[in-house]
Design a protein around this motif. Sequence first.
Motif, PDB file in Angstrom:
ATOM      1  N   PHE A   1       1.895  -0.060   6.345  1.00 36.01           N
ATOM      2  CA  PHE A   1       1.793   0.200   5.013  1.00 36.01           C
ATOM      3  C   PHE A   1       3.082   0.055   4.392  1.00 36.01           C
ATOM      4  CE2 PHE A   1       2.057   3.182   1.404  1.00 36.01           C
ATOM      5  CZ  PHE A   1       1.218   2.623   0.624  1.00 36.01           C
TER       6      PHE A   1
ATOM      7  N   CYS B   1      -6.540   1.537  -4.063  1.00 38.35           N
ATOM      8  CA  CYS B   1      -5.902   2.798  -3.332  1.00 38.35           C
ATOM      9  C   CYS B   1      -6.562   2.834  -1.779  1.00 38.35           C
ATOM     10  CB  CYS B   1      -5.638   4.189  -4.021  1.00 38.35           C
ATOM     11  SG  CYS B   1      -4.688   4.122  -5.394  1.00 38.35           S
TER      12      CYS B   1
ATOM     13  N   ASP C   1       0.808  -5.439  -5.729  1.00 37.66           N
ATOM     14  CA  ASP C   1      -0.476  -5.818  -5.576  1.00 37.66           C
ATOM     15  C   ASP C   1      -1.315  -5.093  -6.865  1.00 37.66           C
ATOM     16  OD1 ASP C   1      -2.539  -7.298  -4.730  1.00 37.66           O
ATOM     17  OD2 ASP C   1      -3.203  -5.768  -3.464  1.00 37.66           O
TER      18      ASP C   1
ATOM     19  N   TYR D   1      -5.824   0.011   0.573  1.00 38.23           N
ATOM     20  CA  TYR D   1      -4.443  -0.188   1.224  1.00 38.23           C
ATOM     21  C   TYR D   1      -4.601   0.989   2.122  1.00 38.23           C
ATOM     22  CZ  TYR D   1      -1.986  -3.574  -1.221  1.00 38.23           C
ATOM     23  OH  TYR D   1      -1.542  -4.950  -1.734  1.00 38.23           O
TER      24      TYR D   1
ATOM     25  N   ALA E   1       1.990  -2.553  -2.046  1.00 34.80           N
ATOM     26  CA  ALA E   1       0.881  -1.834  -2.674  1.00 34.80           C
ATOM     27  C   ALA E   1       1.121  -1.826  -4.150  1.00 34.80           C
ATOM     28  CB  ALA E   1       0.673  -0.476  -2.064  1.00 34.80           C
TER      29      ALA E   1
END
Length: 686
Positions: free
Chosen positions: A173, A160, A181, A163, A178
Motif C-alpha cells: 500500500f 478507498c 490517484d 485501495y 492513493a
Amino acid sequence: MAIMEVILLLITLVVLSNVISHYVVFIPGSLIQISLGLVVALLFKVKISVETDWFMLLFIAPILFYDGSRFPKKELWTMKKPIIANAIVLVIISTFLVGGIIHLIVPNIPWATSFALAAILAPTDPIAVQSISKKAKLPSNLMHLVSGESLINDASGLICFKYGVAATVSGVFSLQAAVVDFFYMSIVGALVGLFIMWLIDILELFIYQQGIDDSTLHTIIRIITPFLIYFISEEVFHASGVVAVVVGGIFKMGSSNKRFSVYSSELQIVTTKTWNLFVYVLNGIVFVILGIELPSAMRSIIVSEHSTILAIGYAIVVWLAVLLVRTAWSFIYDLFSRKKRASLKMAILSGLSGVRGAVTMIGVLSLPLVIDYGSPFPKRTLVLFIASVVIILSLISATIFIPLISKNNSPVHYRGSSLDEDSDENNQGLVSQTNAEIYITKIAIQYLEGQRRQDNQQATLDLISEYERILATYELSKSSINGVSDLLRQNMELHAVTLNAELQKLNDLHKKSDISEDIFKYESKRLNKILKKINLNKDNRSISIWSLMISSLILNLRRLKKYFKLESKKHKKMMHEAKIYEKELAKHAIKKLSEYLNETEKKYNQNLVYQLASSYRRRVETLKHVDKVIEDYEEQVNILRTAVLSEQRVAVLNLLEQGKISRKTASNIRTKINYAENSMNIELEE
C-alpha cells in the motif's frame, strides 16, 4: 436465467412492490422491494450474476445523473462546505475509525481488509437516501445535505475501497499513490463530465436549430448521455465515472434546460416524464437485485466455519460504529461551523439518515476470491455477511427511528414516486392541492350546467358525469376509513331508493299491461340483481378483486356475444323495446329520489345526491336518442371540454392571486390541466 426472463421478473417485482406499498404505507418501498427479491431468491433459487462495472454503468450512472440535474442549485451552492466535508472527509475518517474497530473486534480480519470493508460502508447509498423515510419528512436542510453528499461520496468510498482491496491482494500500500490517484480521479472525472455534457448540449442545440425537432430523438440523446459520460470517464481517462455523471447532471441543470425551454416545451415535458419513468424502474430494480443477492451473502456465512450468532454480533457492532461515527461527526461539525448551538437531535437524524444500500452490496460482492499467490481472500464470507446485515439494519433503523425522533408523519418524495401534494400547504395556512382540485372540479361542473342546452344535452351530461366521478375520487381520497364507509353507505342507500322506485314503476306498467311479459321479466331481473348486490355490500367498505374480475368477465362475454352477433333477433327486438320503457323508469326514479330527500331527516352528501340525479338525467337523455345518432356529438364534447379547461385555468389563477394556494400547487394543477388538453388533442389527431 435468460436476460429477457430476468428483466421481466425484475420489472414485475417492482410493480408488485409498489402495489403492496399502497396498502402497507408504514414500510418504505425499498424495504418491500428487498423483501420481494429475498423471497424470490429463496423460493425459486433465482440468482443474478452481478458485476460491479456493469452495475455502476447501468444503474448508478443514470440515477446519479438524474439526481445531479434535479438537485436544487441554490442549496447545492449554499451547502457546498458541509456536503464536501461529509462526502470526502467523513468517508476517510469513517474508513480509518470503523476499520480500526473492525480489526479490533475481529482480529483475524487483516488491517487492509478492515479498511476496505469500512470504506464501502462509509458512503451513503445514492439510491437509498431518497427512500429512507417514506413515513417521515426530514428537515429540508438535512435532506439536502444527505442527498448532496450521496452524489459525491460514492467516488471517495469506492476509491478507498479499491485501495483497501488492492493492499489485501498484493500486500503493498502506498499512501502517496492513493492520494494522487484520488485527486486525479476526482478532478479529471469532474472535467470530463463537464466537457462531455457541454459538447452534447451544443450538439443538441445545433440539431434543434437545423429543424430536427423530434422530441423522441432528443429524449433518446438525453437518456444515453449519462452512459456516455460514465463510460468515457472510466474507460478512456481512467477517472471517476461517478463524479463525471454528477457534474454532468449539475451542468445540464444549469444550461441545457434554459436553452431548450425557449425552443420546445413539449421536449421538456416528454424528457421529464421519460426520465421519471426510467429512474422509477431503475430504482426499484436496484433494491430487488439487492434482495436477490442477500441469500448468497447469508448462505456463505452459514456454511463457513464462523458462528452465525457471533457473526450477527460483529455486524451489529459494526453498524453501531458506523452510526456513532456519523452522528459524532455531524454534532462536532455543527458545533464548530455554526454560530448557534449544535443540536444532538439533528446529529442523530443525520446519523440515521446515512442509509447503506446497493452500492455497498455490489462493492463487497466484487471482492476477489483469491489474493496473490493463490491464497483465499481473507474472511471474504464474513465481510459479505457483515455488509449485508449493516445494509438491512440501516434501512430498518431509519424506518423506525426517524419518524419517532423527527415527530413528522408527512411522507417524503422518493425517487420514482409522485410528489406528495399536501406536504407544505397546511403548515403555511394554504389550501391543499387536493382541496384546490376539488374546487376547480366543482367549477367545471357548474360551468357545464350553465352551458346545457336542448341541442347539446347528451354531450353536456356525459361530461358532467365524467367530472362527477373525478370529484367522487377526490372526496374518497380525503376521507378517513370511517368517512369512506359512511360515503359508501349513503351511496348504497340512495341507489336503493332509486332502484325500488324503478321497480315500483315497472310493476305499475305491468299491471296496466303497458309492457310485454318478456320485457317485464327482463327489466325486473336486471333491477333486482343490482338491488341484491347493493344489499350484500351495505356492510362492506370495498368490493373484492374476485367480484370485480367476475363482473368484468361477464361484461366482456356479453360484448363478444354482441360483437359476433350471437344474439337472436327476438332478443335484440326485446332489448330495443326495453330501452324505450327504461326512460320512464329513470324519470320516476328522479321523482322518487327528490320526494325521499324532502321527507327524510337523514343528511346525505350533496355531491352523492347530485351525482346520482345526474346519472339518471344522462340516462333519460341517452334513451331519447336510442333510434338515432346525435350529429356532431364528438365535436360538441371537444368544444365543451376545451371551454371547461379554460375555466379551470382561470380558477387556478384566481386562487393563486388571492393567496389561497402556493405557486407549487398552482403549477401542479396547471400541469394536470395541460396533460388533459394534450391527451384530447392526441385523440383528435388519431
